[in-house]
Design a protein around this motif. Sequence first.
Motif, mmCIF file in Angstrom:
data_model
loop_
_atom_site.group_PDB
_atom_site.id
_atom_site.type_symbol
_atom_site.label_atom_id
_atom_site.label_comp_id
_atom_site.label_asym_id
_atom_site.label_seq_id
_atom_site.Cartn_x
_atom_site.Cartn_y
_atom_site.Cartn_z
ATOM 1 N N LEU A 95 0.815 -1.221 0.000
ATOM 2 C CA LEU A 95 0.000 0.000 0.000
ATOM 3 C C LEU A 95 0.844 1.265 0.000
ATOM 4 C CD1 LEU A 95 -2.840 -1.083 2.459
ATOM 5 C CD2 LEU A 95 -2.874 -1.120 -0.036
ATOM 6 N N SER A 96 2.071 1.154 -0.491
ATOM 7 C CA SER A 96 2.958 2.304 -0.558
ATOM 8 C C SER A 96 2.383 3.381 -1.466
ATOM 9 C CB SER A 96 4.317 1.850 -1.085
ATOM 10 O OG SER A 96 5.170 2.943 -1.233
ATOM 11 N N GLY A 97 2.267 4.594 -0.951
ATOM 12 C CA GLY A 97 1.752 5.709 -1.723
ATOM 13 C C GLY A 97 0.254 5.674 -1.960
ATOM 14 N N THR A 98 -0.428 4.745 -1.292
ATOM 15 C CA THR A 98 -1.872 4.573 -1.480
ATOM 16 C C THR A 98 -2.608 4.985 -0.218
ATOM 17 O OG1 THR A 98 -1.492 2.739 -2.998
ATOM 18 C CG2 THR A 98 -3.698 2.909 -2.050
ATOM 19 N N ALA A 99 -3.694 5.718 -0.399
ATOM 20 C CA ALA A 99 -4.542 6.123 0.723
ATOM 21 C C ALA A 99 -5.965 5.650 0.465
ATOM 22 C CB ALA A 99 -4.534 7.641 0.891
ATOM 23 N N LEU A 100 -6.646 5.301 1.535
ATOM 24 C CA LEU A 100 -8.054 4.937 1.469
ATOM 25 C C LEU A 100 -8.877 6.168 1.796
ATOM 26 C CD1 LEU A 100 -10.433 2.955 1.258
ATOM 27 C CD2 LEU A 100 -10.040 2.401 3.687
ATOM 28 N N LEU A 101 -9.818 6.483 0.922
ATOM 29 C CA LEU A 101 -10.704 7.620 1.112
ATOM 30 C C LEU A 101 -12.118 7.087 1.279
ATOM 31 C CD1 LEU A 101 -10.565 10.714 1.112
ATOM 32 C CD2 LEU A 101 -10.933 10.639 -1.359
ATOM 33 N N LEU A 102 -12.669 7.249 2.485
ATOM 34 C CA LEU A 102 -14.031 6.807 2.803
ATOM 35 C C LEU A 102 -14.928 8.038 2.768
ATOM 36 C CD1 LEU A 102 -12.980 4.548 5.772
ATOM 37 C CD2 LEU A 102 -13.820 3.735 3.567
ATOM 38 N N VAL A 103 -15.787 8.113 1.765
ATOM 39 C CA VAL A 103 -16.573 9.321 1.516
ATOM 40 C C VAL A 103 -18.003 9.175 2.051
ATOM 41 C CG1 VAL A 103 -17.459 10.878 -0.264
ATOM 42 C CG2 VAL A 103 -15.202 9.813 -0.546
ATOM 43 N N ASP A 104 -18.336 9.966 3.043
ATOM 44 C CA ASP A 104 -19.716 10.131 3.518
ATOM 45 C C ASP A 104 -20.412 8.846 3.951
ATOM 46 O OD1 ASP A 104 -19.172 12.718 2.784
ATOM 47 O OD2 ASP A 104 -20.615 12.795 1.145
ATOM 48 N N ILE A 105 -19.719 7.956 4.584
ATOM 49 C CA ILE A 105 -20.370 6.748 5.085
ATOM 50 C C ILE A 105 -20.912 7.099 6.481
ATOM 51 C CG2 ILE A 105 -20.182 4.286 5.525
ATOM 52 C CD1 ILE A 105 -17.920 4.169 3.471
ATOM 53 N N GLN A 106 -22.035 7.795 6.448
ATOM 54 C CA GLN A 106 -22.630 8.420 7.624
ATOM 55 C C GLN A 106 -24.008 7.840 7.915
ATOM 56 O OE1 GLN A 106 -21.077 12.249 5.575
ATOM 57 N NE2 GLN A 106 -21.961 12.944 7.523
ATOM 58 N N ASN A 107 -24.412 7.931 9.167
ATOM 59 C CA ASN A 107 -25.643 7.308 9.643
ATOM 60 C C ASN A 107 -26.877 7.635 8.818
ATOM 61 O OD1 ASN A 107 -24.364 5.992 11.782
ATOM 62 N ND2 ASN A 107 -24.619 7.749 13.142
ATOM 63 N N ASP A 108 -27.053 8.867 8.389
ATOM 64 C CA ASP A 108 -28.275 9.262 7.692
ATOM 65 C C ASP A 108 -28.535 8.472 6.416
ATOM 66 O OD1 ASP A 108 -29.559 11.042 9.381
ATOM 67 O OD2 ASP A 108 -28.662 12.831 8.474
ATOM 68 N N TYR A 109 -27.566 7.740 5.902
ATOM 69 C CA TYR A 109 -27.750 6.959 4.684
ATOM 70 C C TYR A 109 -28.232 5.533 4.946
ATOM 71 C CZ TYR A 109 -25.613 10.447 1.597
ATOM 72 O OH TYR A 109 -25.338 11.572 0.846
ATOM 73 N N PHE A 110 -28.452 5.177 6.194
ATOM 74 C CA PHE A 110 -28.788 3.797 6.531
ATOM 75 C C PHE A 110 -30.257 3.649 6.921
ATOM 76 C CE2 PHE A 110 -24.280 4.018 6.536
ATOM 77 C CZ PHE A 110 -23.919 2.804 5.975
ATOM 78 N N PRO A 111 -30.774 2.404 6.886
ATOM 79 C CA PRO A 111 -32.180 2.175 7.212
ATOM 80 C C PRO A 111 -32.568 2.804 8.557
ATOM 81 C CG PRO A 111 -31.222 0.172 6.315
ATOM 82 C CD PRO A 111 -30.084 1.159 6.515
ATOM 83 N N GLY A 112 -33.711 3.478 8.536
ATOM 84 C CA GLY A 112 -34.227 4.111 9.736
ATOM 85 C C GLY A 112 -33.743 5.534 9.950
ATOM 86 N N TRP A 113 -32.847 5.997 9.101
ATOM 87 C CA TRP A 113 -32.314 7.345 9.220
ATOM 88 C C TRP A 113 -32.921 8.242 8.133
ATOM 89 C CZ3 TRP A 113 -29.174 8.976 13.231
ATOM 90 C CH2 TRP A 113 -28.722 7.966 14.080
ATOM 91 N N VAL A 121 -2.492 4.788 5.048
ATOM 92 C CA VAL A 121 -3.221 6.044 5.245
ATOM 93 C C VAL A 121 -4.717 5.832 5.028
ATOM 94 C CG1 VAL A 121 -3.521 8.403 4.388
ATOM 95 C CG2 VAL A 121 -1.226 7.389 4.520
ATOM 96 N N VAL A 122 -5.509 6.292 6.009
ATOM 97 C CA VAL A 122 -6.968 6.238 5.934
ATOM 98 C C VAL A 122 -7.488 7.646 6.192
ATOM 99 C CG1 VAL A 122 -9.085 5.337 6.987
ATOM 100 C CG2 VAL A 122 -7.076 3.840 6.728
ATOM 101 N N VAL A 123 -8.373 8.104 5.303
ATOM 102 C CA VAL A 123 -8.995 9.415 5.464
ATOM 103 C C VAL A 123 -10.509 9.247 5.391
ATOM 104 C CG1 VAL A 123 -9.204 11.762 4.561
ATOM 105 C CG2 VAL A 123 -7.010 10.555 4.388
ATOM 106 N N LEU A 161 -6.654 17.836 0.102
ATOM 107 C CA LEU A 161 -5.483 17.751 -0.766
ATOM 108 C C LEU A 161 -4.190 17.855 0.028
ATOM 109 C CD1 LEU A 161 -4.276 17.474 -3.575
ATOM 110 C CD2 LEU A 161 -4.515 19.950 -3.857
ATOM 111 N N SER A 162 -4.118 18.779 0.960
ATOM 112 C CA SER A 162 -2.876 18.917 1.746
ATOM 113 C C SER A 162 -2.649 17.702 2.635
ATOM 114 C CB SER A 162 -2.868 20.212 2.552
ATOM 115 O OG SER A 162 -3.893 20.218 3.510
ATOM 116 N N VAL A 163 -3.707 17.105 3.168
ATOM 117 C CA VAL A 163 -3.563 15.885 3.982
ATOM 118 C C VAL A 163 -3.006 14.754 3.126
ATOM 119 C CG1 VAL A 163 -4.871 14.081 5.198
ATOM 120 C CG2 VAL A 163 -5.308 16.490 5.710
ATOM 121 N N LEU A 164 -3.568 14.574 1.935
ATOM 122 C CA LEU A 164 -3.112 13.489 1.055
ATOM 123 C C LEU A 164 -1.688 13.720 0.567
ATOM 124 C CD1 LEU A 164 -6.392 12.948 -0.980
ATOM 125 C CD2 LEU A 164 -5.424 11.422 0.763
#
Length: 188
Positions: free
Chosen positions: A8-26, A53-55, A105-108
């Motif tokens: 995973l050299s030079g690779t970052a994981l970007l998790l975009v908007d995996i937030q509660n409001d998108y799930f059943p009952g929200w 790296v995880v963002v 961008l600066s974080v990545l």
Amino acid sequence: MPVVDAALSGTALLLVDIQNDYFPGWARELARAEAALERAALVLSRFRRAGAVVVHVRHESVRPGSTFFLPGSPGAAIHPDLAPQPGEAVITKAFPNSFRETELLSVLRGAGARHLVVCGMMTHMCVDATVRAAFDLGFRLTVAGDACATRDLAFGGRTVAAADVQAAFLAALAAVYAEVVPAEAVAG
């Protein structure tokens, strides 16, 4: 070339908007949100095991009349199954493009990331806008398509099923912007 370098050299994981409001009952349930969450968790586990790296990106809606992702609400919180751990960056945004008016961008760049693996929600909005912006900024991109979710859309007096929205947007990203693969291809 493998989808993702074993170290995973030079690779970052970007998790975009995996937030509660998108799930059943929200407030704004997406089709197959739970399945996408499960797949994103597999990818996240691999990155964590490798110390890579995880963002996390989370959306707060500040537009008048917003009904979900309200600042400070439980629905705007990152889903507990993917809760950030110490050392993982959390970027808060107010626009679909995760780079717009944020420090992403600066974080990545500070982490030396040249390749982004993207999982997230909504495929047709924030995932799409973020992947296209990242491509324009020179990143190599991989989208774990089954670790993304969307919803039915309406246009021209008809409803477009979520599965068709998902397929169309992933196909468009795969045409130019990213390699679109199953989560297993980056989690294994």
